[in-house]
Design a protein around this motif. Structure first.
Motif, mmCIF file in Angstrom:
data_model
loop_
_atom_site.group_PDB
_atom_site.id
_atom_site.type_symbol
_atom_site.label_atom_id
_atom_site.label_comp_id
_atom_site.label_asym_id
_atom_site.label_seq_id
_atom_site.Cartn_x
_atom_site.Cartn_y
_atom_site.Cartn_z
ATOM 1 N N UNK A 53 56.526 -33.041 34.570
ATOM 2 C CA UNK A 53 57.399 -31.876 34.638
ATOM 3 C C UNK A 53 58.493 -31.842 33.610
ATOM 4 N N UNK A 54 58.506 -32.792 32.658
ATOM 5 C CA UNK A 54 59.562 -32.805 31.640
ATOM 6 C C UNK A 54 60.798 -33.526 32.144
ATOM 7 N N UNK A 55 61.972 -32.939 31.896
ATOM 8 C CA UNK A 55 63.212 -33.621 32.307
ATOM 9 C C UNK A 55 64.276 -32.610 32.681
ATOM 10 N N UNK A 56 65.212 -33.080 33.485
ATOM 11 C CA UNK A 56 66.438 -32.350 33.808
ATOM 12 C C UNK A 56 67.603 -33.028 33.109
ATOM 13 N N UNK A 57 68.721 -32.318 33.003
ATOM 14 C CA UNK A 57 69.931 -32.976 32.526
ATOM 15 C C UNK A 57 70.337 -34.042 33.535
ATOM 16 N N UNK A 58 70.912 -35.120 33.048
ATOM 17 C CA UNK A 58 71.307 -36.224 33.917
ATOM 18 C C UNK A 58 72.478 -35.818 34.809
ATOM 19 N N UNK A 59 72.518 -36.363 36.021
ATOM 20 C CA UNK A 59 73.668 -36.126 36.899
ATOM 21 C C UNK A 59 74.604 -37.332 36.932
ATOM 22 N N UNK A 60 74.348 -38.285 36.063
ATOM 23 C CA UNK A 60 75.258 -39.414 35.904
ATOM 24 C C UNK A 60 75.089 -39.938 34.491
ATOM 25 N N UNK A 61 76.085 -40.669 34.008
ATOM 26 C CA UNK A 61 76.000 -41.312 32.700
ATOM 27 C C UNK A 61 76.051 -42.819 32.889
ATOM 28 N N UNK A 62 75.376 -43.572 32.026
ATOM 29 C CA UNK A 62 75.296 -45.022 32.219
ATOM 30 C C UNK A 62 76.623 -45.705 31.940
ATOM 31 N N UNK A 63 76.819 -46.867 32.577
ATOM 32 C CA UNK A 63 78.024 -47.656 32.289
ATOM 33 C C UNK A 63 77.717 -48.825 31.363
ATOM 34 N N UNK A 64 76.484 -48.826 30.814
ATOM 35 C CA UNK A 64 76.096 -49.853 29.847
ATOM 36 C C UNK A 64 76.574 -49.439 28.461
ATOM 37 N N UNK A 65 76.995 -50.407 27.676
ATOM 38 C CA UNK A 65 77.561 -50.076 26.358
ATOM 39 C C UNK A 65 76.502 -49.576 25.385
ATOM 40 N N UNK A 66 75.364 -50.279 25.310
ATOM 41 C CA UNK A 66 74.333 -49.945 24.317
ATOM 42 C C UNK A 66 73.031 -49.615 25.020
ATOM 43 N N UNK A 67 72.374 -48.559 24.543
ATOM 44 C CA UNK A 67 71.115 -48.098 25.134
ATOM 45 C C UNK A 67 70.066 -47.934 24.042
ATOM 46 N N UNK A 68 68.812 -47.865 24.469
ATOM 47 C CA UNK A 68 67.734 -47.575 23.523
ATOM 48 C C UNK A 68 67.882 -46.144 23.029
ATOM 49 N N UNK A 69 67.806 -45.980 21.728
ATOM 50 C CA UNK A 69 67.893 -44.644 21.140
ATOM 51 C C UNK A 69 66.503 -44.026 21.052
ATOM 52 N N UNK A 70 66.431 -42.750 21.301
ATOM 53 C CA UNK A 70 65.182 -42.016 21.052
ATOM 54 C C UNK A 70 65.475 -40.892 20.070
ATOM 55 N N UNK A 71 64.448 -40.371 19.455
ATOM 56 C CA UNK A 71 64.621 -39.301 18.477
ATOM 57 C C UNK A 71 63.599 -38.200 18.713
ATOM 58 N N UNK A 72 63.823 -37.078 18.089
ATOM 59 C CA UNK A 72 62.909 -35.937 18.185
ATOM 60 C C UNK A 72 61.484 -36.387 17.845
ATOM 61 N N UNK A 73 60.536 -36.107 18.743
ATOM 62 C CA UNK A 73 59.145 -36.489 18.510
ATOM 63 C C UNK A 73 58.717 -37.750 19.239
ATOM 64 N N UNK A 74 59.667 -38.500 19.817
ATOM 65 C CA UNK A 74 59.292 -39.672 20.616
ATOM 66 C C UNK A 74 58.707 -39.210 21.951
ATOM 67 N N UNK A 75 57.764 -39.986 22.473
ATOM 68 C CA UNK A 75 57.226 -39.734 23.811
ATOM 69 C C UNK A 75 57.943 -40.674 24.772
ATOM 70 N N UNK A 76 58.643 -40.100 25.765
ATOM 71 C CA UNK A 76 59.403 -40.904 26.721
ATOM 72 C C UNK A 76 58.630 -41.019 28.027
ATOM 73 N N UNK A 77 58.443 -42.258 28.475
ATOM 74 C CA UNK A 77 57.692 -42.538 29.700
ATOM 75 C C UNK A 77 58.593 -43.186 30.736
ATOM 76 N N UNK A 78 58.549 -42.699 31.961
ATOM 77 C CA UNK A 78 59.183 -43.404 33.061
ATOM 78 C C UNK A 78 58.364 -44.639 33.375
ATOM 79 N N UNK A 79 58.975 -45.822 33.308
ATOM 80 C CA UNK A 79 58.206 -47.063 33.417
ATOM 81 C C UNK A 79 58.226 -47.662 34.817
ATOM 82 N N UNK A 80 58.895 -47.004 35.768
ATOM 83 C CA UNK A 80 58.863 -47.438 37.162
ATOM 84 C C UNK A 80 57.959 -46.493 37.936
ATOM 85 N N UNK A 81 57.071 -47.044 38.755
ATOM 86 C CA UNK A 81 56.114 -46.269 39.534
ATOM 87 C C UNK A 81 55.337 -45.289 38.645
ATOM 88 N N UNK A 82 54.446 -45.830 37.798
ATOM 89 C CA UNK A 82 53.696 -44.976 36.867
ATOM 90 C C UNK A 82 52.924 -43.848 37.544
#
Length: 405
Positions: A53-82
């Motif tokens: 179904x794509x994605x919604x805007x997040x309802x929270x922001x992470x408290x971790x300092x550094x995150x994996x960056x993604x860019x236009x054209x990347x395929x993002x997969x939810x890796x929990x409960x495939x």
């Protein structure tokens, strides 16, 4: 399909090259500061929607300092409960949590495969079945990053990829339009039902009105704390009723996902078969009828001992009716946090027709409710059939005879 077949015949007459995903793509190894993100470009597993179904805007922001960056054209997969099939083709840059994989076509293969084609391959049921097969963990399975990179994908000529993407984009658009039409039809039927119910439940001049608390016992639930201490899988556990145990438009509570110990039950509130529970949380003011012996937390109100005055099904329809729901909302206060406490519900005045009249209203509303439910069941079935048809054609479009080495 004929155009795709023609292109394959002309451009890949001896079959289509297949490669393992890791030969043409890799996981993002770039990072982004969390404070550079906002709800529109942070992707956590919770704001990826299931069933592709794509994605919604997040309802929270992470408290971790550094995150994996993604860019236009990347395929993002939810890796929990495939099996939830969470996937999105990024149309912007941003950052994602560790539970989301950002798959990026490597620079040397950008001219061999398009992001849009790779997205459709990785949103196929075949891929998700493979991913689930290789996932680790029972209660919360997690996809294997190495197994994902070992998944074999077709890499047809670019003209073939673009034609397939064009066709599947059209299918996706048609599916979205159909879903919107069916949902609009269903919503119209529901509004019609609510209007009809309102007319039937409208209080005539000769019908007395009573304070709800004068004809029923209304009490608040109670929560043993910390609840984790009392949740049990033991044989002596008793049903612990939560909002997630009933569907949004359901009527009855028939089972619970969790049970609590007898000690926890002693600190809670018991409901018996036939009692009502009224929610004060996610589905604010929504009544349900318990068919089980169980216990409720303080997000519920329990309603019992009304049988002398009300037919159960009539009371259910009455509490669902727009005038009563609006009165609950008005008395519970303005703002996002509403408090529908027992005192408020006791104070609401409701009509009290004769039981004969109640039975007549129930008979009519049951018939209309059955009609709406029939439509409710029929429309999703039609939509599911269309989706199955879509999946069939997508699988055919993404299946190629492999070229021999």
């Amino acid at each position: 399909m004929s155009r795709v077949n023609e292109l394959i015949r002309d451009l890949a007459p001896h079959g289509v090259t297949h490669r393992v995903l890791g030969e043409v793509a890799t996981y993002s190894d770039t990072r982004v500061d969390a404070n550079e993100l906002d709800p529109t470009n942070f992707i956590g597993v919770d704001n990826l929607l299931p069933n592709k179904g794509g994605k919604n805007d997040a309802n929270y922001l992470p408290n971790t300092a550094r995150l994996t960056a993604y860019q236009d054209g990347d395929v993002l997969l939810g890796n929990i409960r495939p099996y939830l099939k969470k996937v999105w083709l990024a149309d912007k840059s941003g950052g994602c949590s560790g539970d989301v994989l950002a798959i990026r076509i490597s620079d040397e293969h950008c001219s061999a495969i398009t992001p849009e084609f790779l997205y459709y391959v990785l949103s196929s049921d075949g891929f998700f079945a493979y991913n689930m097969k290789h996932a680790k963990g029972a209660k919360m399975p997690r996809g294997s990053k190495q197994a994902i990179l070992n998944y074999r994908i077709p890499v047809p000529p670019l003209q073939v990829q673009r034609e397939i993407v064009r066709i599947l984009d059209q299918f996706t658009q048609l599916e979205a339009e159909l879903e919107a039409e069916l949902e609009a039809e269903l919503e119209a039927r529901r509004r019609q039902y609510e209007q009809y119910a309102g007319v039937l439940l409208e209080s005539a001049e000769d019908v007395p009105r009573v304070r709800f608390g004068d004809v029923a016992t209304i009490v608040r639930g109670a929560s043993p704390r910390p609840i984790q201490k009392f949740v049990t899988d033991g044989a002596d556990g008793v049903p612990w009723i939560k909002i997630g145990d009933v569907p949004a438009r359901g009527k009855y509570i028939t089972r619970t996902a969790q049970r609590v110990t007898p000690e926890g039950a002693a600190k809670s509130r018991r409901v018996r078969p036939g009692d009502f529970v009224l929610s004060n949380s996610m589905s604010f003011g929504r009544p349900y009828i318990s068919k089980i012996d169980g216990y409720i937390h303080d997000g519920w109100l329990a309603i019992s001992e009304f049988e002398e005055s009300f037919v159960s099904d009539y009371l259910y329809y009455l509490l669902r009716a727009t005038p009563v729901q609006e009165e609950f909302a008005r008395r519970a206060g303005a703002g996002t946090v509403k408090n529908l406490n027992a005192a408020i519900v006791r104070s609401v005045e409701i009509p009290l027709p004769t039981k004969e009249r109640q039975e007549q209203v129930v008979e009519l509303l049951d018939k209309f409710d059955a009609l709406v439910n029939e439509i409710s069941n029929g429309l999703p079935a039609e939509l599911a059939a269309r989706r199955k048809q879509y999946e069939y054609y997508r699988d055919k479009l993404l299946t190629f005879e492999e070229a021999t080495a």
